[in-house]
Design an enzyme around this catalytic site. Structure first.
Site, PDB file in Angstrom:
ATOM      1  N   ARG A  84     -24.904  39.437  84.381  1.00 10.12           N
ATOM      2  CA  ARG A  84     -25.026  39.917  83.006  1.00 10.12           C
ATOM      3  C   ARG A  84     -25.680  41.292  82.992  1.00 10.12           C
ATOM      4  O   ARG A  84     -26.751  41.481  83.560  1.00 10.12           O
ATOM      5  CB  ARG A  84     -25.875  38.931  82.192  1.00 10.12           C
ATOM      6  CG  ARG A  84     -26.282  39.412  80.803  1.00 10.12           C
ATOM      7  CD  ARG A  84     -25.164  39.252  79.807  1.00 10.12           C
ATOM      8  NE  ARG A  84     -25.513  39.820  78.519  1.00 10.12           N
ATOM      9  CZ  ARG A  84     -26.071  39.132  77.531  1.00 10.12           C
ATOM     10  NH1 ARG A  84     -26.319  37.856  77.686  1.00 10.12           N
ATOM     11  NH2 ARG A  84     -26.356  39.711  76.385  1.00 10.12           N
ATOM     12  N   ARG A  93     -19.662  40.251  77.976  1.00 10.03           N
ATOM     13  CA  ARG A  93     -20.659  39.751  78.920  1.00 10.03           C
ATOM     14  C   ARG A  93     -20.107  38.642  79.794  1.00 10.03           C
ATOM     15  O   ARG A  93     -19.262  37.856  79.357  1.00 10.03           O
ATOM     16  CB  ARG A  93     -21.918  39.278  78.186  1.00 10.03           C
ATOM     17  CG  ARG A  93     -21.827  38.044  77.313  1.00 10.03           C
ATOM     18  CD  ARG A  93     -21.439  38.270  75.846  1.00 10.03           C
ATOM     19  NE  ARG A  93     -22.033  39.404  75.171  1.00 10.03           N
ATOM     20  CZ  ARG A  93     -23.175  39.337  74.489  1.00 10.03           C
ATOM     21  NH1 ARG A  93     -23.813  38.212  74.372  1.00 10.03           N
ATOM     22  NH2 ARG A  93     -23.633  40.390  73.878  1.00 10.03           N
ATOM     23  N   ASP A  96     -23.673  34.501  78.390  1.00 17.49           N
ATOM     24  CA  ASP A  96     -24.733  34.569  77.382  1.00 17.49           C
ATOM     25  C   ASP A  96     -25.224  33.146  77.178  1.00 17.49           C
ATOM     26  O   ASP A  96     -24.425  32.237  76.924  1.00 17.49           O
ATOM     27  CB  ASP A  96     -24.144  35.129  76.069  1.00 17.49           C
ATOM     28  CG  ASP A  96     -25.198  35.445  75.028  1.00 17.49           C
ATOM     29  OD1 ASP A  96     -26.370  35.684  75.408  1.00 17.49           O
ATOM     30  OD2 ASP A  96     -24.856  35.479  73.831  1.00 17.49           O
ATOM     31  N   ASP A  98     -27.865  31.112  74.940  1.00 21.51           N
ATOM     32  CA  ASP A  98     -28.775  31.190  73.796  1.00 21.51           C
ATOM     33  C   ASP A  98     -29.340  29.814  73.469  1.00 21.51           C
ATOM     34  O   ASP A  98     -28.645  28.801  73.609  1.00 21.51           O
ATOM     35  CB  ASP A  98     -28.027  31.706  72.557  1.00 21.51           C
ATOM     36  CG  ASP A  98     -27.697  33.186  72.639  1.00 21.51           C
ATOM     37  OD1 ASP A  98     -28.323  33.883  73.454  1.00 21.51           O
ATOM     38  OD2 ASP A  98     -26.808  33.631  71.892  1.00 21.51           O
TER      39      ASP A  98
END
Ligand code: A4P
Ligand code: MG
Length: 257
Positions: A84, A93, A96, A98
């Site tokens: 990343r 990307r 990711d 989250d």
């Protein structure tokens, strides 16, 4: 043990493989387990630089004895290990990861809400993003959003089936008028509630937008976007991307670039 709902996304390289690698890496931490995994959804990139490839998006439930901040930092280490690069905001990307929700039912409601400089839980953009809620409801539909007071199933249903209109509330009257003007210019057919509501003063200092609204006042359980209090106009690209995600057929009329 504390339980977290995570979102995974990738639109660069071999996305399926990178997502698998990231989940195996999480599973190898001590006292940590990936306990549920959604299917991967192919989704159109929302916001960010033009010309990005489609995303693969998914959600996972993780049990771990790490604190939320430790979890965030460990996820960021995996992102870096898997290539990343942090460039322009919302750029393509490899991975990711989250944190969407902290879901341990033994936590007091306040403990599932975190607001620090580097970590916000619930994830502030989760309630109005189809690419987040679609996978999430496969494994956590009965989880509660502690600020919107609705389950993810309810939010997902509202996002797909609620009224074709939105409501602005909070912030100053001038702030709301500026955003209504912008929205009308970009999406002439969008129904915005309503001139009366826009003019009314509200106790909430931050401007918030309820998507899929059907009434004249804010109600709980609807997808909601809260704009940053400082530099209020900086939230416009996020608002426009949110509307494109919820109503892909509206079509944007003028470019913001
Ligand atoms: N941060 C704060 N709260 C959290 C949290 N709950 N989980 C901070 C993770 N990170 C959190 O994130 C920026 C900063 O957010 C971090 O330093 C962390 O301290 P980042 O991963 O470095 O950058 P980003 O992901 O580009 O930023 P951002 O604003 O989090 O982007 P989003 O909201 O994740 O959106 N379209 C489709 N179809 N699918 C996607 O997955 N993703 C994005 C990125 C845009 N469009 C997309 C998709
Ligand atoms: Mg992120």
């Amino acid at each position: 043990m504390p339980t977290f709902l995570l979102a995974v996304g990738s639109n660069l390289g071999d996305s399926r493989r990178t997502i698998d690698q990231s989940l195996s890496a999480i599973d190898q931490w001590e006292n940590t387990q990936v306990v549920a995994r959604s299917s991967l959804h192919r989704t159109r990139a929302l916001g960010g630089p033009q010309g990005q490839g489609e995303f693969l998006n998914g959600a996972v439930v993780v049990q771990t004895n790490r604190t939320p901040l430790e979890l965030l930092h460990a996820l960021q280490e995996i992102e870096i290990a898997l290539g990343r690069k942090r460039e322009e905001r919302w750029s393509a990307r490899t991975i990711d990861l989250d944190i969407l929700l902290a879901g341990d039912q033994k936590l007091l409601p306040g403990e599932s809400v975190i607001e620090t400089d580097c970590l916000t839980i619930p994830h502030p953009r989760m309630s109005y993003r189809p690419f987040v809620l679609g996978p999430a409801v496969e494994i956590a539909g009965n989880w509660s959003h502690p600020l919107l007071h609705a389950t993810l199933d309810t939010l997902w249903q509202q996002l797909r089936e609620g009224d074709e209109s939105l409501l602005l509330y909070g912030g100053s009257a001038e702030d709301r008028k500026w955003h209504v003007d912008q929205l009308t210019a970009h999406f002439p057919t969008l129904r915005i509630l309503g001139p009366a509501t826009v003019a009314r003063e509200s106790p909430s200092p931050q401007l918030a937008i309820q998507l899929r609204q059907q009434g004249e006042g804010p109600i709980s359980g609807l997808p909601t976007l809260t704009l940053p209090a400082s530099g209020r106009r900086s939230g416009l690209p996020e608002l426009l991307a949110a509307i494109e995600g919820v109503w892909p057929d509206l079509g944007r009329q003028v470019s913001t670039e």
